[in-house]
Design an enzyme around this catalytic site. Structure first.
Site, PDB file in Angstrom:
ATOM      1  N   TYR A 114       0.764  -1.183  -0.066  1.00 18.63           N
ATOM      2  CA  TYR A 114      -0.172   0.053   0.013  1.00 18.63           C
ATOM      3  C   TYR A 114       0.786   1.282   0.134  1.00 18.63           C
ATOM      4  O   TYR A 114       1.857   1.223   0.852  1.00 18.63           O
ATOM      5  CB  TYR A 114      -0.997   0.002   1.171  1.00 18.63           C
ATOM      6  N   TRP A 116       1.257   5.982  -1.677  1.00 18.10           N
ATOM      7  CA  TRP A 116       1.025   6.738  -2.688  1.00 18.10           C
ATOM      8  C   TRP A 116       2.007   6.986  -3.798  1.00 18.10           C
ATOM      9  O   TRP A 116       1.687   7.539  -4.620  1.00 18.10           O
ATOM     10  CB  TRP A 116       0.653   8.081  -1.761  1.00 18.10           C
TER      11      TRP A 116
HETATM   12  N1  LIG Z   1      -0.870  18.449   2.601  1.00 13.75           N
HETATM   13  C1  LIG Z   1      -1.142  17.210   2.878  1.00 13.75           C
HETATM   14  N2  LIG Z   1      -2.546  17.030   2.151  1.00 13.75           N
HETATM   15  C2  LIG Z   1      -3.077  15.615   2.426  1.00 13.75           C
HETATM   16  C3  LIG Z   1      -2.199  14.537   2.761  1.00 13.75           C
HETATM   17  C4  LIG Z   1      -1.011  14.823   3.383  1.00 13.75           C
HETATM   18  O1  LIG Z   1      -0.038  13.761   3.806  1.00 13.75           O
HETATM   19  N3  LIG Z   1      -0.602  16.054   3.392  1.00 13.75           N
HETATM   20  N4  LIG Z   1      -2.787  13.247   2.773  1.00 13.75           N
HETATM   21  C5  LIG Z   1      -3.813  13.139   1.911  1.00 13.75           C
HETATM   22  C6  LIG Z   1      -4.658  11.706   2.124  1.00 13.75           C
HETATM   23  S1  LIG Z   1      -3.791  10.520   1.811  1.00 13.75           S
HETATM   24  C7  LIG Z   1      -5.667  11.936   2.835  1.00 13.75           C
HETATM   25  S2  LIG Z   1      -6.573  10.279   3.208  1.00 13.75           S
HETATM   26  C8  LIG Z   1      -6.615  12.877   3.094  1.00 13.75           C
HETATM   27  C9  LIG Z   1      -6.874  12.793   4.706  1.00 13.75           C
HETATM   28  O2  LIG Z   1      -7.905  13.796   4.832  1.00 13.75           O
HETATM   29  P1  LIG Z   1      -8.786  13.800   6.344  1.00 13.75           P
HETATM   30  O3  LIG Z   1      -8.957  12.324   6.685  1.00 13.75           O
HETATM   31  O4  LIG Z   1      -9.546  14.960   5.989  1.00 13.75           O
HETATM   32  O5  LIG Z   1      -7.203  14.120   6.799  1.00 13.75           O
HETATM   33  P2  LIG Z   1      -6.803  14.691   8.474  1.00 13.75           P
HETATM   34  O6  LIG Z   1      -5.756  15.427   8.489  1.00 13.75           O
HETATM   35  O7  LIG Z   1      -6.520  13.409   9.111  1.00 13.75           O
HETATM   36  O8  LIG Z   1      -8.263  14.850   9.233  1.00 13.75           O
HETATM   37  C10 LIG Z   1      -9.151  16.043   9.042  1.00 13.75           C
HETATM   38  C11 LIG Z   1      -9.141  16.727  10.576  1.00 13.75           C
HETATM   39  O9  LIG Z   1     -10.084  15.955  11.121  1.00 13.75           O
HETATM   40  C12 LIG Z   1      -9.998  16.403  12.351  1.00 13.75           C
HETATM   41  N5  LIG Z   1     -10.271  15.461  13.501  1.00 13.75           N
HETATM   42  C13 LIG Z   1      -9.760  14.164  13.924  1.00 13.75           C
HETATM   43  N6  LIG Z   1     -10.342  13.249  14.443  1.00 13.75           N
HETATM   44  C14 LIG Z   1     -11.667  14.059  14.655  1.00 13.75           C
HETATM   45  C15 LIG Z   1     -12.830  13.454  15.300  1.00 13.75           C
HETATM   46  O10 LIG Z   1     -12.832  12.667  15.903  1.00 13.75           O
HETATM   47  N7  LIG Z   1     -13.905  14.314  15.330  1.00 13.75           N
HETATM   48  C16 LIG Z   1     -13.809  15.562  14.497  1.00 13.75           C
HETATM   49  N8  LIG Z   1     -14.980  16.244  14.269  1.00 13.75           N
HETATM   50  N9  LIG Z   1     -12.684  15.772  13.791  1.00 13.75           N
HETATM   51  C17 LIG Z   1     -11.810  15.162  13.995  1.00 13.75           C
HETATM   52  C18 LIG Z   1      -8.761  16.677  12.529  1.00 13.75           C
HETATM   53  O11 LIG Z   1      -8.388  17.933  13.496  1.00 13.75           O
HETATM   54  C19 LIG Z   1      -8.100  16.861  11.286  1.00 13.75           C
HETATM   55  O12 LIG Z   1      -7.121  17.937  11.304  1.00 13.75           O
HETATM   56  O13 LIG Z   1      -5.522  14.234   3.111  1.00 13.75           O
HETATM   57  C20 LIG Z   1      -5.080  14.106   1.773  1.00 13.75           C
HETATM   58  N10 LIG Z   1      -4.194  15.424   1.824  1.00 13.75           N
HETATM   59  N1  LIG Z   2      -1.351   7.932  12.728  1.00 18.85           N
HETATM   60  C1  LIG Z   2      -1.779   8.090  11.506  1.00 18.85           C
HETATM   61  N2  LIG Z   2      -1.275   7.401  10.438  1.00 18.85           N
HETATM   62  C2  LIG Z   2      -1.817   7.538   9.115  1.00 18.85           C
HETATM   63  C3  LIG Z   2      -2.772   8.416   8.901  1.00 18.85           C
HETATM   64  C4  LIG Z   2      -3.273   9.259   9.752  1.00 18.85           C
HETATM   65  O1  LIG Z   2      -3.971  10.167   9.687  1.00 18.85           O
HETATM   66  N3  LIG Z   2      -2.762   9.020  11.296  1.00 18.85           N
HETATM   67  N4  LIG Z   2      -3.153   8.475   7.720  1.00 18.85           N
HETATM   68  C5  LIG Z   2      -3.029   7.359   6.958  1.00 18.85           C
HETATM   69  C6  LIG Z   2      -3.156   7.622   5.288  1.00 18.85           C
HETATM   70  S1  LIG Z   2      -4.822   8.246   5.047  1.00 18.85           S
HETATM   71  C7  LIG Z   2      -2.450   7.149   4.519  1.00 18.85           C
HETATM   72  S2  LIG Z   2      -3.049   7.158   2.823  1.00 18.85           S
HETATM   73  C8  LIG Z   2      -1.108   6.519   4.574  1.00 18.85           C
HETATM   74  C9  LIG Z   2       0.003   6.936   3.694  1.00 18.85           C
HETATM   75  O2  LIG Z   2       1.092   6.315   3.640  1.00 18.85           O
HETATM   76  P1  LIG Z   2       1.815   6.011   2.418  1.00 18.85           P
HETATM   77  O3  LIG Z   2       1.268   6.375   0.964  1.00 18.85           O
HETATM   78  O4  LIG Z   2       2.737   4.767   2.665  1.00 18.85           O
HETATM   79  O5  LIG Z   2       2.988   6.984   2.692  1.00 18.85           O
HETATM   80  P2  LIG Z   2       4.142   7.949   1.683  1.00 18.85           P
HETATM   81  O6  LIG Z   2       4.829   8.702   2.567  1.00 18.85           O
HETATM   82  O7  LIG Z   2       3.417   8.809   0.722  1.00 18.85           O
HETATM   83  O8  LIG Z   2       4.901   6.559   0.952  1.00 18.85           O
HETATM   84  C10 LIG Z   2       5.048   6.603  -0.357  1.00 18.85           C
HETATM   85  C11 LIG Z   2       6.691   6.032  -0.580  1.00 18.85           C
HETATM   86  O9  LIG Z   2       6.736   5.703  -1.857  1.00 18.85           O
HETATM   87  C12 LIG Z   2       7.934   6.397  -2.067  1.00 18.85           C
HETATM   88  N5  LIG Z   2       8.005   6.689  -3.382  1.00 18.85           N
HETATM   89  C13 LIG Z   2       7.772   7.686  -4.141  1.00 18.85           C
HETATM   90  N6  LIG Z   2       7.938   7.491  -5.270  1.00 18.85           N
HETATM   91  C14 LIG Z   2       8.236   6.441  -5.704  1.00 18.85           C
HETATM   92  C15 LIG Z   2       8.416   5.536  -7.107  1.00 18.85           C
HETATM   93  O10 LIG Z   2       8.343   6.128  -7.999  1.00 18.85           O
HETATM   94  N7  LIG Z   2       8.909   4.431  -6.831  1.00 18.85           N
HETATM   95  C16 LIG Z   2       8.921   3.687  -5.804  1.00 18.85           C
HETATM   96  N8  LIG Z   2       9.220   2.316  -5.647  1.00 18.85           N
HETATM   97  N9  LIG Z   2       8.811   4.364  -4.644  1.00 18.85           N
HETATM   98  C17 LIG Z   2       8.381   5.591  -4.577  1.00 18.85           C
HETATM   99  C18 LIG Z   2       8.421   7.287  -1.231  1.00 18.85           C
HETATM  100  O11 LIG Z   2       9.548   7.431  -0.927  1.00 18.85           O
HETATM  101  C19 LIG Z   2       7.879   6.839  -0.102  1.00 18.85           C
HETATM  102  O12 LIG Z   2       8.492   6.119   0.933  1.00 18.85           O
HETATM  103  O13 LIG Z   2      -0.779   6.892   5.773  1.00 18.85           O
HETATM  104  C20 LIG Z   2      -1.706   6.541   6.878  1.00 18.85           C
HETATM  105  N10 LIG Z   2      -1.187   6.542   8.570  1.00 18.85           N
HETATM  106 MO   LIG Z   3      -4.887   8.609   2.755  1.00 20.81          MO
END
Ligand SMILES: Nc1nc2c(c(=O)[nH]1)N[C@H]1C(S)=C(S)[C@@H](COP(=O)(O)OP(=O)(O)OC[C@H]3O[C@@H](n4cnc5c(=O)[nH]c(N)nc54)[C@H](O)[C@@H]3O)O[C@H]1N2
Ligand SMILES: Nc1nc2c(c(=O)[nH]1)N[C@H]1C(S)=C(S)[C@@H](COP(=O)(O)OP(=O)(O)OC[C@H]3O[C@@H](n4cnc5c(=O)[nH]c(N)nc54)[C@H](O)[C@@H]3O)O[C@H]1N2
Ligand SMILES: [Mo]
Length: 755
Positions: A114, A116
């Protein structure tokens, strides 16, 4: 054309840029001229491609190389690495694949992998890994996402499909017709900079300002004030984290008891409301779910809850439920309950009203765009049927032969001998990293493709160094974004780094499957093939794309937006017989016979409030609720060591936001170093004191590279996943529950003992 416009374009998940390079070094990333609201995240690439964290040659863990597969797995993360040439690395991998498949079968290879990875249609790491392994008979995969697994599993039961997540009513419809936007989890602009597969132009920030100017009012329901842009002048309600389900049930009770529910809508478009109503009134369990009942659980006043319900019923209301709310214990409930509330308001399918899942979670949600079907790299067929729900990785490694429940069925964990990760970072994304690390010692071989020495690469046996998007040609062709972008190589690959495609091609050669893997095409030919096939399939849906060479000459192309603003479930509302939902009843399921039939105690026939495994309602004195949300300065763990992310460190420590009063009670000063800990682990952070966070809550962004080498359970870098609980949302969805987590804190070096 200015000089700047001549720099080659490239796309990342967080935006499109023109890349300025000198002598094979990236010196600047300039925002794409079409982007009204560019993100600075791209700057993180300056200086890292040839920096100290770059993997420049294939590497093999010393004990593994000397002792063979299965040697000293417990040393992963601490062992030395030995540099080998590509030919040796390829031979080692090919021989190990043969051995494992012959001795244990393909299901003992876990390549759920899994993550991104990077944007770009062709160089998608997982796509290549899967295509390659399918040619060898397949592998154990993973299903659903860390983003919103529980949401992906519950929505098909309630609305008949998970496509509603990306099929939200468009911003333009909200601007035109919405009066009130009630956002559970806020509308965090920090997240909306990102769009999976690549972003051409950022829309969410400008759209929110247009909505505000058009008179839309906003309510931010979140522990953090910053989850809604200040310019929206939103009301801020901060319930206890992980209690939104109770709040929504309290709101439903008020709508029911004050006769504000739209009975005609419920009768025509939903099933099972009466059963849910019996739960609300307490007929089924003796507890009426009044505003007072909800107020006790979420610590908002009953008056606030009543007023909110009345306000929602008074005009056109759009409910947004953040994806974050699915990443908590019983994370199926908030999406289900949000849908029930919207159904009670009777506004599903009306312009600017109803429900949306995760506005602001990415740039994609609410974006006005055509969605043509684009060609993906063909994956072949996976003959192996074993899988895990994505967040059950540690369980898989700990428990070969064990069984697990998922969405109505019971399945068995295979016996994993080989793990292969490409394009994701479990030492970023998984919860309870110390437990993962112990389980990670068990497989005989771990192979990782990555470009940088993050904790995942450090915990591998064989490290295969890949290129970044800046070092290869590709095309940004995402069905979720209107911009098509030619991603031109800006600099030469660092050291011996290779495209993932060439990594697999090299190994395929040793296994006699090179021709089947490449089909005789090199990367450039594949990119053209993908584009031409996409162009043909787009034409079938009436979307004209320019010929490849025309696109290449111009660099980008924008698809026309649909004429009318998109309204989710508009068809269903207009004619529920002709546009039946794909649920068993064809209607919105407020009660699901099917889920009830599964007999799960932790997800029953209609949505309910259940206490989360960890929450403030049963915290010990001194404990805080940890919110580990997405970082504003990077995407997950990517570019953590880059200068843009590092600029936010405080004396090298990751910031932890907490309420000034909570800090004062513990003798913690602004920017003081704190130890954040619980029974699972600990990390060090720098305290940032604020009034803009709910009392009793601490916030640490995800993304800091885990540094857990020394077996003490302490992460010096401030990675919150050493603290988070690793447990499924329920037997239905088995999603991750990162946001339901209690911690203690103390000033670093003090003798403070929690009571
Ligand atoms: N800059 C940036 N943008 C991203 C990402 C990133 O890594 N960096 N990741 C992307 C990805 S993979 C995803 S899945 C999305 C995720 O998007 P979201 O799921 O919306 O992301 P979060 O930042 O975990 O949560 C949003 C807000 O929900 C609030 N929250 C947490 N728990 C609770 C709760 O129990 N109740 C309420 N009401 N609020 C709560 C927190 O304050 C948090 O800031 O973002 C995407 N966008
Ligand atoms: N505590 C906590 N944990 C969370 C979350 C949270 O809200 N709270 N959010 C969760 C969510 S929503 C998500 S989506 C996950 C995200 O978790 P991931 O998607 O696993 O996080 P990334 O750091 O984007 O990992 C991508 C990896 O791919 C590598 N990469 C980039 N480009 C390439 C390429 O071209 N080839 C190869 N082989 N590698 C490459 C990068 O160096 C990096 O190591 O984290 C989850 N974990
Ligand atoms: Mo995510």
């Amino acid at each position: 054309m200015t000089n700047r416009d001549r720099h080659p374009l490239t796309s990342f998940h967080w935006g499109t840029y023109r890349v300025e390079a000198r002598d094979d070094e990236v010196v600047a990333l300039h925002p794409f001229e079409e982007d009204p609201d560019p993100s600075p995240i791209g700057q993180g690439y300056v200086g890292v491609l040839n920096g100290p964290d770059r993997i420049t040659a294939p590497m093999v863990r010393k004990s593994w190389l000397e002792g063979g597969p299965g040697t000293a797995g417990e040393l992963r993360g601490r062992d030395d690495f030995v540099e080998v040439g590509w030919d040796e690395a390829e031979r080692l991998v090919a021989a190990e694949l043969r051995r494992v498949i012959d001795a244990h079968g393909n299901e003992s290879i876990f390549a759920g992998s899994y993550g991104w990875a990077s944007a770009g249609r062709f160089h998608h790491a997982q796509g290549h890994l899967k295509r390659f392994l399918n040619l060898l008979g397949g592998f154990t995969k993973s299903v659903n996402t860390y983003s919103l697994a529980a949401g992906e599993v519950i929505l098909p039961h309630v609305l008949g499909g998970a496509e509603f997540i990306y099929g939200a009513t468009s911003w333009q419809s909200i601007i035109n017709d919405c009066d009130l936007m009630v956002a559970f989890g806020g509308l965090p602009l920090k997240n909306a900079v990102v769009g999976q597969g690549g972003v051409g132009a950022h829309r969410t920030g400008p759209a929110l300002l247009e909505a505000k100017a058009a008179g839309v009012e906003f309510i931010n329901i979140s522990p953090l004030r910053s989850d809604m842009p200040e310019a929206l002048e939103a009301d801020w309600l901060a319930p206890r984290p992980s209690t939104d389900a109770a709040l929504m049930i309290g709101l439903a009770y008020v709508l029911l008891s004050e006769d504000l529910a739209d009975r005609a809508f419920l009768d025509r478009y939903t099933v099972g409301f009466e059963k849910f109503a019996s739960y609300l009134t307490g007929e089924t369990d003796g507890v009426a779910k009044t505003a007072d009942w909800a107020a006790d659980i979420c610590e908002l006043s009953a008056e606030t809850i009543c007023n909110l319900a009345r306000r929602m019923a008074a005009g056109r209301t759009m409910i947004s439920v953040a994806w974050a709310l699915t990443r908590q214990d019983h994370g199926e409930q908030p999406f289900w309950l949000g849908t029930v509330l919207a159904a009670m308001l009777g506004q599903i399918g009306l312009p600017g009203g109803g429900i949306g899942f995760g506005y602001g979670a990415t740039n994609t949600v609410g974006l006005e765009r055509a969605s043509p079907r684009f060609q993906a790299l063909p994956q072949g067929h996976n003959k192996v049927k074993t899988f895990i729900p994505v967040a059950r990785i540690t369980d898989l490694l700990e428990n070969p032969g064990g069984s697990f429940d998922y969405n109505g069925k019971t399945h068995t964990y295979p016996d994993t001998r080989l793990v292969w990760w490409a394009g994701g970072n479990p030492f970023h994304h998984h919860q309870d990293l110390n437990r993962l690390r112990r389980a990670w010692a068990r497989p005989e071989t771990v192979i990782v493709n990555d470009w940088c020495w993050n904790a995942l690469a450090q915990h591998a046996d064989i490290v295969l160094p890949c290129t970044t998007p800046l070092e290869r040609n590709d095309i940004n062709l995402s069905p979720r974004d209107p911009y098509l972008v030619m991603m031109d190589q800006a600099v030469a690959p660092a050291g011996q780094a290779r495209d993932d495609y060439d990594i697999f091609r090299g190994i395929a050669q040793h296994l006699g499957i090179e021709e089947a893997y490449t089909e005789g095409r090199d990367a450039g030919e594949w990119i053209r093939w993908l584009y031409d096939a996409s162009r043909r399939s787009a034409a079938q849906t009436g979307v004209e794309l320019p010929p490849f060479d025309e696109l290449r000459a111009k660099g980008w192309h924008k698809l026309a937006a649909p004429q009318a603003p998109h309204v989710m479930l508009e068809d269903f509302r207009a004619d529920p017989e002709a546009h039946k939902l794909r649920t068993p009843s064809g209607k919105i399921e407020i009660f699901s016979e099917r889920i009830a039939g599964f007999g799960y105690g932790d997800c029953s026939g209609h949505p309910v409030w259940m206490e989360p495994a960890e929450w403030l309602g049963h915290a010990r004195k001194g404990q805080l609720h940890l919110i580990s949300n997405q970082p504003k300065n990077k995407l997950h763990s990517q570019l953590d060591r880059g200068r843009f992310s590092q600029a936010d460190r405080i004396a090298g420590y990751e910031p932890a936001l907490l309420h000034s009063a909570d800090a004062a009670a513990r003798g913690i000063r602004h920017h003081g170093i704190i130890r954040v800990f619980n029974c699972r682990g600990a990390c060090l952070c720098a305290a940032v004191l604020s009034e803009d966070i709910r009392r009793g809550v601490i916030q640490i962004s995800t993304g800091a590279w885990a540094d857990i080498k020394e077996n003490t359970g302490l992460c010096q870098q401030g990675n919150p996943n050493v603290l988070c609980l690793d447990k499924g949302t329920s037997r239905l969805g088995q999603g991750p529950i990162a946001h339901s987590c209690l911690v203690d804190i103390e000033p670093e070096g003090s003798e403070y003992i929690p009571q």
